[in-house]
Design a protein around this motif. Sequence first.
Motif, short mmCIF file in Angstrom:
data_model
loop_
_atom_site.label_atom_id
_atom_site.label_comp_id
_atom_site.label_asym_id
_atom_site.label_seq_id
_atom_site.Cartn_x
_atom_site.Cartn_y
_atom_site.Cartn_z
N MET A 146 1.02 -1.24 0.26
CA MET A 146 -0.17 0.22 0.04
C MET A 146 0.79 1.18 -0.04
N SER A 147 1.20 2.22 -1.02
CA SER A 147 1.44 3.30 -0.95
C SER A 147 0.68 4.85 -0.79
N PHE A 148 1.27 5.40 -0.01
CA PHE A 148 0.59 6.71 -0.60
C PHE A 148 1.01 7.75 -0.18
N ALA A 149 1.08 9.09 -0.96
CA ALA A 149 1.94 10.44 -1.27
C ALA A 149 0.63 11.36 -0.03
N PHE A 150 2.61 11.89 0.53
CA PHE A 150 1.90 13.21 1.57
C PHE A 150 2.63 14.01 1.47
N CYS A 151 1.85 15.37 1.68
CA CYS A 151 3.33 16.60 1.38
C CYS A 151 2.74 17.19 3.32
N PHE A 152 4.45 17.42 3.96
CA PHE A 152 4.23 17.96 5.18
C PHE A 152 4.67 19.04 4.83
N ASP A 153 2.96 20.22 5.81
CA ASP A 153 3.36 21.25 5.77
C ASP A 153 3.27 22.52 7.05
N ARG A 154 4.12 21.52 8.01
CA ARG A 154 4.45 22.83 9.02
C ARG A 154 5.32 21.48 9.34
N GLU A 155 6.83 22.04 9.42
CA GLU A 155 8.13 21.51 10.16
C GLU A 155 8.32 21.03 11.99
N ASP A 156 7.04 22.08 12.52
CA ASP A 156 7.78 21.97 14.03
C ASP A 156 6.44 20.92 14.23
N ASP A 157 5.54 20.64 13.76
CA ASP A 157 4.38 19.52 13.73
C ASP A 157 4.47 17.92 13.80
N VAL A 158 4.23 17.16 14.92
CA VAL A 158 4.85 15.74 14.39
C VAL A 158 3.44 15.36 14.13
N TYR A 159 3.46 14.55 12.68
CA TYR A 159 2.41 13.54 12.53
C TYR A 159 2.40 12.32 12.60
N GLN A 160 0.66 12.23 12.43
CA GLN A 160 0.80 10.38 12.58
C GLN A 160 -0.22 10.19 12.00
N PHE A 161 0.37 8.68 11.15
CA PHE A 161 -0.43 7.69 10.30
C PHE A 161 -0.92 6.70 10.79
N ALA A 162 -2.10 5.77 10.53
CA ALA A 162 -2.73 5.05 11.09
C ALA A 162 -3.19 3.94 9.63
N TYR A 163 -3.60 2.76 10.23
CA TYR A 163 -4.65 2.35 9.14
C TYR A 163 -5.62 2.26 9.14
N CYS A 164 -6.45 3.11 9.48
CA CYS A 164 -7.75 3.71 10.39
C CYS A 164 -7.86 4.69 11.72
N TYR A 165 -8.65 4.22 12.32
CA TYR A 165 -9.24 5.78 13.44
C TYR A 165 -8.75 3.99 14.58
N PRO A 166 -7.84 4.95 15.27
CA PRO A 166 -7.22 3.44 16.19
C PRO A 166 -7.90 3.46 17.08
N TYR A 167 -8.43 2.37 17.99
CA TYR A 167 -9.68 2.27 19.32
C TYR A 167 -8.18 0.78 20.19
N THR A 168 -7.92 1.72 21.11
CA THR A 168 -6.88 1.33 21.80
C THR A 168 -7.65 0.83 22.99
N TYR A 169 -6.58 -0.62 23.56
CA TYR A 169 -6.79 -1.28 24.75
C TYR A 169 -7.62 -0.50 26.10
N SER A 170 -6.66 0.73 26.47
CA SER A 170 -6.77 1.71 27.30
C SER A 170 -8.32 2.32 27.27
N ARG A 171 -8.49 2.73 25.94
CA ARG A 171 -9.68 3.15 25.92
C ARG A 171 -10.99 2.54 26.32
#
Length: 254
Positions: free
Chosen positions: A148-173
């Motif tokens: 699975m390939s995807f293209a992305f353009c970062f637009d803010r240098e100070d941001d930390v970006y997070q990518f996921a397969y779909c909306y995560p649902y964690t064990y803690s939640r």
Amino acid sequence: MEESTVRDVDTGSEGGGEDALVGNVNKLMVSPPGYSGAPRRGHLVFDACFESGNLGRVDYISEFEFDLFIRPDTCNPRFRVWFNFTVENVRETQRVIFNVVNFSKTKSLYRDGMSPVVKSTSRPKWQRLPAKNVYYYRCPDHRRNYVMSFAFCFDREDDVYQFAYCYPYTYSRLQHYLASLERRNLPYLQREQLGLSVQQRRLDLLTITNSGKSLTSYDSTFANFNTTPPLIYTVMLPEETQYQCADIHVFNLA
């Protein structure tokens, strides 16, 4: 062919190898082959050492392209689907292509318009990537695994970006939600510990029945009743968000 250089930001150690997927990457800086100078803006730093994170290895292909290897499910090395990781130290307007190269599924909703989700520190709400930037195909260069390939353009240098397969649902939640249900003392719901996972996490069994019938009145084999109380096992994976949300709606509407 020269291997790309991958360096742990904290320890400075380098790693590689096709099967080196023992753990998640931890603040891993990926720089061009042979580069040994000080880290530069645009030398991406990958991290998956957080709850529901999954990324075992990153290969530098070019300044604009990276191959990503996901770790398999616990006790099921042949099943590789979920990914969830962060990227930082980006350069503004930096364009990249991420290739998740070792999917195990032959069929995927990515072929039918689904796309990964992304958020960042300044935009904390999950958003789907445009479907036109996502491709799912079988690749002869990676043991004919699905990629699975995807293209992305970062637009803010100070941001930390997070990518996921779909909306995560964690064990803690999930555990927080089940605890809130217990505090409501619902007459039709009983929560029990079914056992422990390999990682010694609690596995819950929820029993739902008629609110006018005491749960303790049921025979263990349910032999004295015409109907059986529904059972819901709360064994889950982080990518099964839709199933967890469906369960939550059942509880909230009951």
